[in-house]
Scaffold this motif. Structure first.
Motif, mmCIF file in Angstrom:
data_model
loop_
_atom_site.group_PDB
_atom_site.id
_atom_site.type_symbol
_atom_site.label_atom_id
_atom_site.label_comp_id
_atom_site.label_asym_id
_atom_site.label_seq_id
_atom_site.Cartn_x
_atom_site.Cartn_y
_atom_site.Cartn_z
ATOM 1 N N ARG A 95 0.626 -1.344 0.060
ATOM 2 C CA ARG A 95 -0.020 -0.007 0.064
ATOM 3 C C ARG A 95 0.940 1.164 -0.126
ATOM 4 O O ARG A 95 0.785 2.101 -0.859
ATOM 5 C CB ARG A 95 -1.213 0.108 1.178
ATOM 6 C CG ARG A 95 -1.909 1.064 1.280
ATOM 7 C CD ARG A 95 -2.471 1.374 2.414
ATOM 8 N NE ARG A 95 -1.763 1.099 3.950
ATOM 9 C CZ ARG A 95 -1.025 1.841 4.566
ATOM 10 N NH1 ARG A 95 -0.799 2.984 3.924
ATOM 11 N NH2 ARG A 95 -0.605 1.462 5.537
ATOM 12 N N GLU A 96 1.784 1.269 0.933
ATOM 13 C CA GLU A 96 2.752 2.407 0.886
ATOM 14 C C GLU A 96 3.509 2.721 -0.379
ATOM 15 O O GLU A 96 3.524 3.855 -0.892
ATOM 16 C CB GLU A 96 3.666 2.281 2.239
ATOM 17 C CG GLU A 96 2.860 2.498 3.526
ATOM 18 C CD GLU A 96 3.656 1.982 4.653
ATOM 19 O OE1 GLU A 96 5.018 1.459 4.458
ATOM 20 O OE2 GLU A 96 3.419 1.997 5.908
ATOM 21 N N LEU A 97 4.116 1.590 -0.898
ATOM 22 C CA LEU A 97 4.855 1.555 -2.096
ATOM 23 C C LEU A 97 3.933 2.433 -3.340
ATOM 24 O O LEU A 97 4.446 3.167 -4.073
ATOM 25 C CB LEU A 97 5.307 0.301 -2.585
ATOM 26 C CG LEU A 97 6.336 -0.142 -2.142
ATOM 27 C CD1 LEU A 97 6.464 -1.892 -2.558
ATOM 28 C CD2 LEU A 97 7.615 0.532 -2.436
ATOM 29 N N ALA A 139 -10.769 -7.051 -1.840
ATOM 30 C CA ALA A 139 -11.067 -5.567 -1.884
ATOM 31 C C ALA A 139 -9.736 -4.694 -1.590
ATOM 32 O O ALA A 139 -9.531 -3.860 -2.632
ATOM 33 C CB ALA A 139 -12.170 -5.250 -1.086
ATOM 34 N N TYR A 140 -9.210 -4.867 -0.597
ATOM 35 C CA TYR A 140 -7.808 -4.106 -0.514
ATOM 36 C C TYR A 140 -6.872 -4.509 -1.305
ATOM 37 O O TYR A 140 -6.225 -3.411 -2.023
ATOM 38 C CB TYR A 140 -7.241 -4.715 0.873
ATOM 39 C CG TYR A 140 -6.189 -4.139 1.517
ATOM 40 C CD1 TYR A 140 -6.393 -3.395 2.550
ATOM 41 C CD2 TYR A 140 -4.934 -4.167 1.030
ATOM 42 C CE1 TYR A 140 -5.098 -2.674 3.055
ATOM 43 C CE2 TYR A 140 -3.807 -3.701 1.273
ATOM 44 C CZ TYR A 140 -3.780 -3.059 2.426
ATOM 45 O OH TYR A 140 -2.736 -2.362 3.022
ATOM 46 N N ALA A 141 -6.636 -5.562 -1.921
ATOM 47 C CA ALA A 141 -5.778 -5.947 -2.840
ATOM 48 C C ALA A 141 -5.969 -5.161 -4.307
ATOM 49 O O ALA A 141 -5.193 -4.384 -4.982
ATOM 50 C CB ALA A 141 -5.564 -7.380 -3.177
ATOM 51 N N THR A 142 -7.251 -5.359 -4.556
ATOM 52 C CA THR A 142 -7.743 -4.601 -5.786
ATOM 53 C C THR A 142 -7.524 -3.262 -5.824
ATOM 54 O O THR A 142 -7.043 -2.509 -6.692
ATOM 55 C CB THR A 142 -9.317 -4.888 -6.101
ATOM 56 O OG1 THR A 142 -9.682 -6.275 -6.007
ATOM 57 C CG2 THR A 142 -10.004 -3.972 -7.234
ATOM 58 N N VAL A 143 -7.795 -2.419 -4.744
ATOM 59 C CA VAL A 143 -7.404 -0.824 -4.485
ATOM 60 C C VAL A 143 -6.114 -0.602 -4.758
ATOM 61 O O VAL A 143 -5.740 0.358 -5.283
ATOM 62 C CB VAL A 143 -8.374 -0.491 -3.238
ATOM 63 C CG1 VAL A 143 -7.923 0.992 -2.840
ATOM 64 C CG2 VAL A 143 -9.895 -0.663 -3.213
ATOM 65 N N ILE A 144 -5.187 -1.356 -3.872
ATOM 66 C CA ILE A 144 -4.088 -1.090 -4.006
ATOM 67 C C ILE A 144 -3.107 -1.611 -5.434
ATOM 68 O O ILE A 144 -1.827 -1.309 -5.398
ATOM 69 C CB ILE A 144 -3.053 -1.514 -2.712
ATOM 70 C CG1 ILE A 144 -2.753 -2.882 -2.713
ATOM 71 C CG2 ILE A 144 -3.853 -0.840 -1.683
ATOM 72 C CD1 ILE A 144 -1.931 -3.312 -1.501
ATOM 73 N N GLU A 180 -6.636 -12.554 -6.117
ATOM 74 C CA GLU A 180 -6.671 -14.183 -5.834
ATOM 75 C C GLU A 180 -5.112 -14.394 -5.183
ATOM 76 O O GLU A 180 -5.071 -15.270 -4.461
ATOM 77 C CB GLU A 180 -7.006 -14.743 -6.783
ATOM 78 C CG GLU A 180 -8.421 -14.745 -7.279
ATOM 79 C CD GLU A 180 -9.580 -15.003 -6.052
ATOM 80 O OE1 GLU A 180 -9.161 -15.936 -5.308
ATOM 81 O OE2 GLU A 180 -10.471 -14.003 -5.779
ATOM 82 N N GLU A 181 -4.082 -13.547 -5.667
ATOM 83 C CA GLU A 181 -2.653 -13.914 -5.095
ATOM 84 C C GLU A 181 -2.642 -13.459 -3.887
ATOM 85 O O GLU A 181 -2.182 -14.456 -3.029
ATOM 86 C CB GLU A 181 -1.772 -13.307 -5.988
ATOM 87 C CG GLU A 181 -0.366 -13.269 -5.546
ATOM 88 C CD GLU A 181 0.665 -12.550 -6.341
ATOM 89 O OE1 GLU A 181 1.749 -12.424 -5.503
ATOM 90 O OE2 GLU A 181 0.268 -12.303 -7.546
ATOM 91 N N ALA A 182 -3.260 -12.382 -3.524
ATOM 92 C CA ALA A 182 -3.179 -11.997 -1.922
ATOM 93 C C ALA A 182 -4.025 -12.914 -1.215
ATOM 94 O O ALA A 182 -3.587 -13.383 0.097
ATOM 95 C CB ALA A 182 -3.983 -10.687 -1.683
ATOM 96 N N VAL A 183 -5.173 -13.428 -1.545
ATOM 97 C CA VAL A 183 -5.998 -14.398 -0.827
ATOM 98 C C VAL A 183 -5.081 -15.724 -0.705
ATOM 99 O O VAL A 183 -5.301 -16.176 0.423
ATOM 100 C CB VAL A 183 -7.297 -14.602 -1.657
ATOM 101 C CG1 VAL A 183 -7.982 -15.725 -0.867
ATOM 102 C CG2 VAL A 183 -8.152 -13.716 -1.445
ATOM 103 N N LEU A 184 -4.506 -16.399 -1.889
ATOM 104 C CA LEU A 184 -3.542 -17.262 -1.349
ATOM 105 C C LEU A 184 -2.534 -17.189 -0.553
ATOM 106 O O LEU A 184 -2.238 -18.272 0.352
ATOM 107 C CB LEU A 184 -3.122 -17.580 -2.946
ATOM 108 C CG LEU A 184 -3.917 -18.381 -4.078
ATOM 109 C CD1 LEU A 184 -3.127 -18.804 -5.256
ATOM 110 C CD2 LEU A 184 -4.634 -19.759 -3.613
ATOM 111 N N ARG A 185 -1.984 -16.186 -0.573
ATOM 112 C CA ARG A 185 -0.841 -15.710 0.389
ATOM 113 C C ARG A 185 -1.381 -15.814 1.790
ATOM 114 O O ARG A 185 -0.858 -16.314 2.667
ATOM 115 C CB ARG A 185 -0.099 -14.478 0.225
ATOM 116 C CG ARG A 185 0.687 -14.462 -0.797
ATOM 117 C CD ARG A 185 1.287 -12.991 -0.910
ATOM 118 N NE ARG A 185 2.297 -12.832 -2.009
ATOM 119 C CZ ARG A 185 3.589 -12.509 -1.513
ATOM 120 N NH1 ARG A 185 3.960 -12.351 -0.452
ATOM 121 N NH2 ARG A 185 4.429 -12.519 -2.550
#
Length: 128
Positions: free
Chosen positions: A14-16, A58-63, A68-73
């Motif tokens: 997010r910060e990046l 939702a978070y991953a999409t916004v940033i 799905e990669e974020a969910v898998l992690r």
């Protein structure tokens, strides 16, 4: 990787991208306190798993991450976290039951004392 490391990963991403927690909260409609809990790995402050997975998407999409990669992690981290044993869960349940019983007994005792004072069967402990 644990929940804290996963949260750090999200906050770093997010910060990046130059986004604040408030901006992510505003766009996703996820409360700032839940965003903070997610980023700080505070699982105990998060709702049930189905909600958390949707928040991560939702978070991953916004940033700008692949949702799905974020969910898998997250699922890798979540599976690695051991579930509390039935013995621990039962101990916690019993502790809560004893605390609840103690509260009920105190309330009943105060109510009984108040009833006795009001009917004149016991002296008022606050009057000299």
């Amino acid at each position: 990787m644990d929940h804290v490391e996963f949260g750090k990963y999200l906050s770093q991403q997010r910060e990046l991208r130059g986004l604040s927690r408030d901006e992510v909260s505003r766009v996703t409609k996820i409360s700032p306190s839940l965003i903070a809990a997610l980023e700080e790995g505070q699982v105990e402050r998060l709702p049930s798993r189905v909600f958390v997975l949707n928040y991560i998407r939702a978070y991953a999409t916004v940033i700008g991450l692949a949702p799905e990669e974020a969910v898998l992690r997250y699922e890798e981290v979540d599976k690695a976290t051991p579930e509390p044993s039935p013995v621990v869960l039962e101990r916690e349940r019993r502790k809560r039951a004893w605390v609840a019983l103690a509260v009920v007994l105190v309330v009943l005792g105060v109510g009984a004392l108040a009833a006795l004072v009001m009917t004149g069967k016991a002296p008022n402990p606050f009057v000299r």
